[in-house]
Design a protein around this motif. Structure first.
Motif, PDB file in Angstrom:
ATOM      1  N   ASN A 295      18.764  57.090  15.243  1.00  0.00           N
ATOM      2  CA  ASN A 295      19.970  57.363  15.354  1.00  0.00           C
ATOM      3  C   ASN A 295      20.123  58.756  14.659  1.00  0.00           C
ATOM      4  O   ASN A 295      21.030  59.579  14.809  1.00  0.00           O
ATOM      5  N   TYR A 296      19.500  59.248  13.714  1.00  0.00           N
ATOM      6  CA  TYR A 296      19.169  60.462  12.998  1.00  0.00           C
ATOM      7  C   TYR A 296      18.426  61.426  13.911  1.00  0.00           C
ATOM      8  O   TYR A 296      18.962  62.616  13.533  1.00  0.00           O
ATOM      9  N   PHE A 297      17.547  60.922  14.768  1.00  0.00           N
ATOM     10  CA  PHE A 297      16.923  62.136  15.345  1.00  0.00           C
ATOM     11  C   PHE A 297      16.998  61.918  17.089  1.00  0.00           C
ATOM     12  O   PHE A 297      16.508  62.477  17.803  1.00  0.00           O
ATOM     13  N   GLY A 298      18.207  61.183  17.161  1.00  0.00           N
ATOM     14  CA  GLY A 298      18.566  61.145  18.725  1.00  0.00           C
ATOM     15  C   GLY A 298      18.743  62.542  19.407  1.00  0.00           C
ATOM     16  O   GLY A 298      18.764  62.383  20.433  1.00  0.00           O
ATOM     17  N   CYS A 299      19.315  63.376  18.484  1.00  0.00           N
ATOM     18  CA  CYS A 299      19.714  64.611  19.107  1.00  0.00           C
ATOM     19  C   CYS A 299      18.609  65.528  19.559  1.00  0.00           C
ATOM     20  O   CYS A 299      18.622  66.380  20.387  1.00  0.00           O
ATOM     21  N   PHE A 300      17.552  65.262  19.192  1.00  0.00           N
ATOM     22  CA  PHE A 300      16.459  66.035  19.458  1.00  0.00           C
ATOM     23  C   PHE A 300      15.380  65.562  20.535  1.00  0.00           C
ATOM     24  O   PHE A 300      14.512  65.879  21.045  1.00  0.00           O
ATOM     25  N   PHE A 301      15.564  64.449  21.134  1.00  0.00           N
ATOM     26  CA  PHE A 301      14.805  63.548  22.043  1.00  0.00           C
ATOM     27  C   PHE A 301      14.945  64.450  23.468  1.00  0.00           C
ATOM     28  O   PHE A 301      13.964  64.471  24.205  1.00  0.00           O
ATOM     29  N   ALA A 302      15.765  65.108  23.711  1.00  0.00           N
ATOM     30  CA  ALA A 302      16.298  65.711  24.923  1.00  0.00           C
ATOM     31  C   ALA A 302      15.959  67.031  25.060  1.00  0.00           C
ATOM     32  O   ALA A 302      15.751  67.888  25.983  1.00  0.00           O
ATOM     33  N   LEU A 303      15.308  67.421  23.716  1.00  0.00           N
ATOM     34  CA  LEU A 303      15.093  68.972  23.478  1.00  0.00           C
ATOM     35  C   LEU A 303      13.806  69.546  24.381  1.00  0.00           C
ATOM     36  O   LEU A 303      14.048  70.505  24.789  1.00  0.00           O
TER      37      LEU A 303
ATOM     38  N   ILE B 107       8.561  57.210  19.485  1.00  0.00           N
ATOM     39  CA  ILE B 107       8.033  56.017  19.178  1.00  0.00           C
ATOM     40  C   ILE B 107       7.992  56.151  17.539  1.00  0.00           C
ATOM     41  O   ILE B 107       8.493  54.936  17.032  1.00  0.00           O
ATOM     42  N   LEU B 108       7.899  57.119  16.775  1.00  0.00           N
ATOM     43  CA  LEU B 108       7.897  57.323  15.263  1.00  0.00           C
ATOM     44  C   LEU B 108       9.421  56.698  15.026  1.00  0.00           C
ATOM     45  O   LEU B 108       9.415  56.055  13.892  1.00  0.00           O
ATOM     46  N   SER B 109      10.385  57.239  15.773  1.00  0.00           N
ATOM     47  CA  SER B 109      11.814  57.200  15.258  1.00  0.00           C
ATOM     48  C   SER B 109      12.242  55.725  15.337  1.00  0.00           C
ATOM     49  O   SER B 109      12.918  54.979  14.617  1.00  0.00           O
ATOM     50  N   SER B 110      11.760  55.149  16.571  1.00  0.00           N
ATOM     51  CA  SER B 110      11.972  53.721  16.730  1.00  0.00           C
ATOM     52  C   SER B 110      11.122  52.819  15.914  1.00  0.00           C
ATOM     53  O   SER B 110      11.789  51.612  15.573  1.00  0.00           O
ATOM     54  N   SER B 111      10.019  53.324  15.386  1.00  0.00           N
ATOM     55  CA  SER B 111       9.331  52.327  14.548  1.00  0.00           C
ATOM     56  C   SER B 111       9.620  52.116  13.045  1.00  0.00           C
ATOM     57  O   SER B 111       9.732  51.263  12.610  1.00  0.00           O
ATOM     58  N   LEU B 112      10.337  53.441  12.686  1.00  0.00           N
ATOM     59  CA  LEU B 112      10.850  53.532  11.270  1.00  0.00           C
ATOM     60  C   LEU B 112      12.352  53.354  11.399  1.00  0.00           C
ATOM     61  O   LEU B 112      12.796  53.536  10.376  1.00  0.00           O
ATOM     62  N   ALA B 113      12.771  53.079  12.588  1.00  0.00           N
ATOM     63  CA  ALA B 113      14.314  52.738  12.595  1.00  0.00           C
ATOM     64  C   ALA B 113      15.249  53.926  12.293  1.00  0.00           C
ATOM     65  O   ALA B 113      16.229  53.929  11.660  1.00  0.00           O
ATOM     66  N   ILE B 114      14.811  55.078  12.497  1.00  0.00           N
ATOM     67  CA  ILE B 114      15.663  56.464  12.371  1.00  0.00           C
ATOM     68  C   ILE B 114      16.038  57.126  13.449  1.00  0.00           C
ATOM     69  O   ILE B 114      16.337  58.211  13.575  1.00  0.00           O
TER      70      ILE B 114
END
Length: 305
Positions: A133-141, A124-131
């Protein structure tokens, strides 16, 4: 004199000075015992009279025969003993111990809920702050970590809990996007790593899952904006390939089947590179956490670590 005596007798009768005896009296004044012999006789006669009375009024022969026929049942096992209570106490203490079944299930549930909350919050924070693409590799962790820490069921529960949390907080679009792009990928990677599959199989299968999720993501947004995004992508690819061939001197117009094959190949290669990078990153992370024994690493990567 006679007249006076009769008048006094009449007065005494009138005032009730005569002592009247009861009508039914068992013991008269004259029949009281005055010696030990008389007392013994008296008690013997009373006991005999009482026994005669009991025999006459309450026959005992029937009851005696019934009592003789009656039998006392054997004493069975008690319904509750101290041993049962001790067994319950010991079983409850064993369940609540570190290696107990109840403790392990509770710990697994708590960890799955914490990982789900962490994954949903980061997304949610990544989508809200438009980042994103930078933290997409940690979503499946979190899903992969739950699968490696416990089992595949725990990873699936973490994925479902994260999707439900995103559905409540951010709506169905965010929840579906998370499932298609990161949720199913994390579950596939966690399942393959849990089953000790080789990296070649794991990368290929995870890439196919990622590509299918990307196609589902494109179809979902095509339905939302009422536009065929896949057709626009293939038309642009066709125009680019035709321009490149014409610039090289080849007067050839590729068919749409070739364009679709090229599009699928490029998508699969992109997903393979992305999944391979995730394998490197997650393997390094799990190795630093002391979970190297539960991983099946390639020889070159194990030597590099």
């Amino acid at each position: 004199m006679l007249a006076s005596a009769s008048t006094t007798m009449n007065i005494l009768r009138f005032h009730g000075c005569y002592r009247l005896q009861p009508r039914f009296s068992h013991f008269s004044h004259n029949s009281q015992p005055t010696s030990r012999k008389n007392c013994r006789k008296y008690t013997h006669s009373n006991v005999s009279s009482l026994s005669n009375l009991s025999h006459s009024q309450f026959p005992v022969s029937g009851t005696n025969s019934k009592l003789k026929r009656a039998q006392v049942s054997e004493i069975g096992a008690p319904l509750w003993t101290w041993k049962d209570d001790e067994n319950e106490v010991t079983s409850s203490s064993e369940d609540l111990s570190m290696n107990g079944d109840v403790y392990q299930k509770t710990l697994r549930l708590v960890e799955c809920s914490m990982f789900a909350a962490l994954g949903g919050l980061i997304y949610i924070l990544s989508s809200s702050l438009a980042i994103e693409n930078y933290f997409g590799c940690f979503f499946a962790l979190p899903i992969v970590f739950s699968s490696m820490r416990w089992d595949i069921v725990a990873g699936r529960k973490t994925m479902v809990a994260t999707a439900i949390l995103l559905l409540v907080l951010a709506g169905p679009i965010k929840a579906l996007t998370y499932l298609l792009m990161h949720g199913f990928l994390g579950l596939a990677m966690g399942s393959l790593w849990r089953s000790k599959a080789s990296w070649g199989v794991s990368v290929f299968v995870s890439a196919i899952v990622r590509a299918a999720g990307a196609m589902g993501y494109v179809v979902m947004y095509s339905f939302l904006i009422r536009e065929n995004i896949l057709a626009l992508i293939t038309i642009n690819i066709h125009a680019s390939v035709t321009f490149i061939l014409s610039s090289l001197g080849f007067l050839v117009i590729p068919s749409m089947d070739v364009i679709y094959a090229m599009f699928g190949t490029l998508l699969l290669l992109n997903c393979c590179f992305f999944v391979f990078l995730l394998h490197l990153l997650y393997a390094l992370f799990f190795t630093r956490l002391g979970m190297k024994s539960s991983l099946r690493l390639p020889k070159w990567f194990a030597k590099a670590i």
